[in-house]
Structures are given as structure tokens and as C-alpha cells.
Design a protein around this motif. Sequence first.
Motif, PDB file in Angstrom:
ATOM      1  N   GLY A 170      -0.909 -16.510   0.479  1.00 30.68           N
ATOM      2  CA  GLY A 170       0.284 -15.865   1.056  1.00 30.68           C
ATOM      3  C   GLY A 170       0.651 -14.573   0.359  1.00 30.68           C
ATOM      4  O   GLY A 170       1.700 -13.987   0.600  1.00 30.68           O
ATOM      5  N   GLU A 171      -0.230 -14.133  -0.522  1.00 32.35           N
ATOM      6  CA  GLU A 171       0.061 -12.902  -1.266  1.00 32.35           C
ATOM      7  C   GLU A 171      -1.091 -11.923  -1.159  1.00 32.35           C
ATOM      8  O   GLU A 171      -2.228 -12.301  -0.904  1.00 32.35           O
ATOM      9  CB  GLU A 171       0.250 -13.225  -2.755  1.00 32.35           C
ATOM     10  N   THR A 172      -0.753 -10.655  -1.388  1.00 27.62           N
ATOM     11  CA  THR A 172      -1.806  -9.650  -1.494  1.00 27.62           C
ATOM     12  C   THR A 172      -1.291  -8.543  -2.404  1.00 27.62           C
ATOM     13  O   THR A 172      -0.172  -8.611  -2.914  1.00 27.62           O
ATOM     14  CB  THR A 172      -2.214  -9.112  -0.107  1.00 27.62           C
ATOM     15  N   TRP A 173      -2.131  -7.554  -2.635  1.00 30.95           N
ATOM     16  CA  TRP A 173      -1.650  -6.379  -3.378  1.00 30.95           C
ATOM     17  C   TRP A 173      -2.040  -5.125  -2.609  1.00 30.95           C
ATOM     18  O   TRP A 173      -3.041  -5.119  -1.884  1.00 30.95           O
ATOM     19  CB  TRP A 173      -2.241  -6.343  -4.795  1.00 30.95           C
ATOM     20  N   ILE A 174      -1.221  -4.122  -2.745  1.00 26.81           N
ATOM     21  CA  ILE A 174      -1.594  -2.827  -2.167  1.00 26.81           C
ATOM     22  C   ILE A 174      -1.098  -1.699  -3.068  1.00 26.81           C
ATOM     23  O   ILE A 174      -0.179  -1.890  -3.869  1.00 26.81           O
ATOM     24  CB  ILE A 174      -0.999  -2.584  -0.752  1.00 26.81           C
ATOM     25  N   LYS A 175      -1.727  -0.566  -2.884  1.00 27.84           N
ATOM     26  CA  LYS A 175      -1.195   0.649  -3.493  1.00 27.84           C
ATOM     27  C   LYS A 175      -0.225   1.215  -2.467  1.00 27.84           C
ATOM     28  O   LYS A 175      -0.581   1.338  -1.288  1.00 27.84           O
ATOM     29  CB  LYS A 175      -2.346   1.621  -3.778  1.00 27.84           C
ATOM     30  N   GLY A 221       1.946   5.399  -4.704  1.00 27.55           N
ATOM     31  CA  GLY A 221       1.019   5.407  -5.837  1.00 27.55           C
ATOM     32  C   GLY A 221       1.104   4.139  -6.665  1.00 27.55           C
ATOM     33  O   GLY A 221       0.145   3.762  -7.334  1.00 27.55           O
ATOM     34  N   ASP A 222       2.265   3.449  -6.625  1.00 24.87           N
ATOM     35  CA  ASP A 222       2.396   2.188  -7.374  1.00 24.87           C
ATOM     36  C   ASP A 222       1.493   1.120  -6.764  1.00 24.87           C
ATOM     37  O   ASP A 222       1.344   1.058  -5.543  1.00 24.87           O
ATOM     38  CB  ASP A 222       3.842   1.643  -7.291  1.00 24.87           C
ATOM     39  N   SER A 223       0.940   0.281  -7.608  1.00 25.37           N
ATOM     40  CA  SER A 223       0.228  -0.899  -7.096  1.00 25.37           C
ATOM     41  C   SER A 223       1.191  -2.074  -7.153  1.00 25.37           C
ATOM     42  O   SER A 223       1.799  -2.316  -8.200  1.00 25.37           O
ATOM     43  CB  SER A 223      -0.992  -1.212  -7.958  1.00 25.37           C
ATOM     44  N   ILE A 224       1.343  -2.759  -6.043  1.00 25.73           N
ATOM     45  CA  ILE A 224       2.309  -3.860  -6.015  1.00 25.73           C
ATOM     46  C   ILE A 224       1.677  -5.139  -5.469  1.00 25.73           C
ATOM     47  O   ILE A 224       0.745  -5.098  -4.670  1.00 25.73           O
ATOM     48  CB  ILE A 224       3.545  -3.513  -5.146  1.00 25.73           C
ATOM     49  N   LEU A 270      10.336   5.507   4.548  1.00 24.08           N
ATOM     50  CA  LEU A 270      10.602   4.199   5.163  1.00 24.08           C
ATOM     51  C   LEU A 270       9.722   3.101   4.534  1.00 24.08           C
ATOM     52  O   LEU A 270      10.194   2.006   4.224  1.00 24.08           O
ATOM     53  CB  LEU A 270      10.357   4.303   6.678  1.00 24.08           C
ATOM     54  N   VAL A 271       8.465   3.429   4.328  1.00 24.64           N
ATOM     55  CA  VAL A 271       7.545   2.452   3.729  1.00 24.64           C
ATOM     56  C   VAL A 271       7.983   2.088   2.314  1.00 24.64           C
ATOM     57  O   VAL A 271       8.008   0.913   1.929  1.00 24.64           O
ATOM     58  CB  VAL A 271       6.103   3.017   3.748  1.00 24.64           C
ATOM     59  N   GLU A 272       8.365   3.095   1.531  1.00 18.95           N
ATOM     60  CA  GLU A 272       8.819   2.817   0.158  1.00 18.95           C
ATOM     61  C   GLU A 272      10.059   1.922   0.173  1.00 18.95           C
ATOM     62  O   GLU A 272      10.191   1.010  -0.639  1.00 18.95           O
ATOM     63  CB  GLU A 272       9.119   4.129  -0.579  1.00 18.95           C
TER      64      GLU A 272
END
Length: 419
Positions: free
Chosen positions: A145-150, A19-22, A3-5
Motif C-alpha cells: 500500500g506504499e510507494t515512493w516518488i520524487k 525534487g524531494d523523495s517521499i 498543486l502537486v506539492e
Amino acid sequence: MSLVEKILSKKTGEDISAGDSIEVEVDLAMTHDGTTPLTYKALQEMSNNVWDPEKIVIAFDHNVPPNTVKAAEMQKLTLEFVKKFKIKKFHKGGEGICHQILAENYVLPNMFIAGGDSHTCTHGAFGAFATGFGATDMAYIYATGETWIKVPKTIKVEITGRNENISAKDIVLKVCKEIGRRGATYMAIEYCGEVVKNMSMASRMTLCNMAIEMGGKTGIIETDEITYNYLKKERGLSDDDINKLKKERITVNKDEANYHKEVVIDITDMEEQIAVPHHPDNVKPVSEVAGKAIDQVFIGSCTNGRLEDLREAAKYLKGRRVHEDVKLIVIPASKKVFLQALKEGIIEVFIKAGAMICTPGCGPCLGAHQGVLAEGEVCLSTTNRNFRGRMGHINSYIYLSSPKIAAISAVKGYISNEI
Ligand SMILES: CC(C)[C@H](C(=O)O)[C@@H](O)C(=O)O
Ligand code: SF4
């Protein structure tokens, strides 16, 4: 895809996997009286502006009304932030716990929600990706308004069976025991199964709320008719809004999703569960803890302070008295919950039973005020954390339970599931 993907793929427009950083755009961001001051300070080093005041929610909930000069100063500074950036979604003390305010007003499925509080994971109950960030990350979010996460891996937790005695809290405590306090570190916990399908939104929030107690990035549940009904009834969304959400509904093919791990919990023969000091995964069936004398009971928090929790507790307190050796503190999770509980006569039941009712907010959950524990005291609490010293003296003891067991035990004077 989990669901998260799927949610994050939709958000970024790319097929992403664990595992991807987005980099991702944030739909809703929140900080409270405890975390806005540091965020504000960090923001001042980055920018003179916020990206979108409409997407920022500020709530006073951790120390309401302020009980120390420090707490008052923090709210004063937060107010300066609110005024400077013209934040309209500002909830001053007494309106509720930040997570309950978010649920009652702003959260929608498929959103990316960033909160300056670890229990932001609660909003996965709405099929949103919601997680907690530290002050520097929140400042960057407020600025851009942006961030990054793995992208986190996902543990699927399926809840099956039937058992009228078992609440969402018993289930999530059992899940904590199975997965362990580090077992879901940087992972999402995707709840499913027939029990979850039939759960109210309040119960689903209880489930998702404690993902962080297992190290989880978030807890999450697919949207369904129960989600849409809540949004219609409680939030007043129009049929058009609901139809639009339904068109964008994200579901998961559980057989094809690449789960990191799968856990199945059958509640049919399960006993009610209690977390014993000093970790939320230190969980035992109630029969092993029954009889333990208690000094205080707290019913409230972002885990179990909603209307269904208060209704459940009131069932057992109605016409009864709190044990003479026990202090019972009840705090509705929001003003809305408080008003409805008043209307239903639930608050009267609590007061007549001998409870103390406090202003909606976090209250004693984090040991700030409204019921701190003395040395050696034992508290049975419907909250999510029983870390050593969290509610007061370093040598005090916190047990965690459902509102039902909390109410029964308040009457008995010791931990019990039988009235
Ligand atoms: C004060 C705040 C930063 C903290 C959190 O993030 O969880 C609190 O809400 C808690 O439950 O311990
Ligand atoms: S109620 Fe407790 S767990 Fe929830 S946000 Fe407040 S302090 Fe944190």
C-alpha cells in the motif's frame, strides 16, 4: 507551492517540494488485463497477500473480448489474481477502459492513485495525484500500500481566450507541440485559465490524459464546482460528502507557486490541430493537413471516447454516410457511455452512417485488435499516440484529431474540418 506539492504535502503531513523523495500511502491502485499478469508474478516474489483488496481495481479493457490465446491466458491469470485476493472492484470485459471505469466509480480529489498504465495521469482532472507505474512498483504497492516518488516539478499551462471551434483535444495537441515530447519529462502539467475553468470533466480528462505524451508524470487541475457537480450528478455523492470534500479543497496561489516553467495558450485565433505521423507532438494546424486521404477513422479511447465526444461526432454524422473508401470504428469508453449513447440515439446515428461499433475497451488504440491497419493505410484517430506501427503495420500512418474532425473526415474521405 504548486498543486502537486500541496497535495503531496497534505498526504505526507510534511512541507515537501519538487525534487524531494517521499514515501507515500496509496489510496487507489489499478492494473488491467495487460499489466496484472506481470504485477501478479512480481507480487508472488514479495508477498502472499495484498495490502487492501478494497483499494485495488482490476479491469479487462485492452483485449476485450480476448482475440488471441495469449490474451485469453492473460485474462485467465488475472482472474486467478482477482479470486485469490477477493478483489471486488473487478470489471470484466465490456465495462469500459480502466481510466473511464476509475473516473465513473472511484476517483476522488486529493487521492494518490497508482495505475499500471501510463495514462493514469488522466485522473489529475479530479485534483488527484495520479500516475503510472511499472509492474514491479505495482506489485510492491499491492503488497504494502506504499510507494515512493520524487516530487515532480510543475509546468503551469494557462489556457485563455474564446473560440467555439476549439475542443480540449485541439488544445492538448497544441500543448504537446509547445512543450514537446520530452519537454515535461518527470514533471507535472498544471492546467489553469478561463478556458479550463469552464471545461467539463470529460474535457479536463482529455487535457490531463496526454501529459504522458510530453514525458509528464501527471496532468492536474484544481477542483471546483464543476468537479463537485460531476461527483454529485454522475457519482451520486451526497451533499455531506461534497461538503467534506469542499472543506479539504486544495487551491494554489498561482503568483506564489514556484513553477518550473509557464506556458500561455490563447485559443482565440487558434486553428483546430492535428498530430501527424509519427509523434503526438508533431502537430500542425488543420489547414496544413486538410485533403489528406484516409482509410480508417477511429473514434474512442481514454482520450476521446466519452459521451460528449460521441455527441460531438454524431452532430456531423447525423443523416450522412461514411465515405465509401473509409472504415469508421466507434468504441464508447464505457458501458455507461454506451448505454447513454444508445438512449440518446447516437449509436443509431453511427450505425446508419455506416460505422462499426465495438465493445467498450481500448480497441484499435494500441493495435491489438478491432481495426488494425494494413501496410500503407492511413488512420485518423481520436486517441493519444501515433507512434510508428502502433495501430498495425509498421508502414501505416496515424493522424490524431478531435472527434469533430474525425467525424467530418470520415464522411469526406480525407482530413477536413468543414462538412
Ligand atoms: C498496455 C499498457 C501498458 C499501455 C500503457 O501503459 O500506456 C497502453 O495502455 C498504451 O496506451 O500504450
Ligand atoms: S485507450 Fe489506448 S491509451 Fe487509453 S489505456 Fe487503452 S490502450 Fe492505453
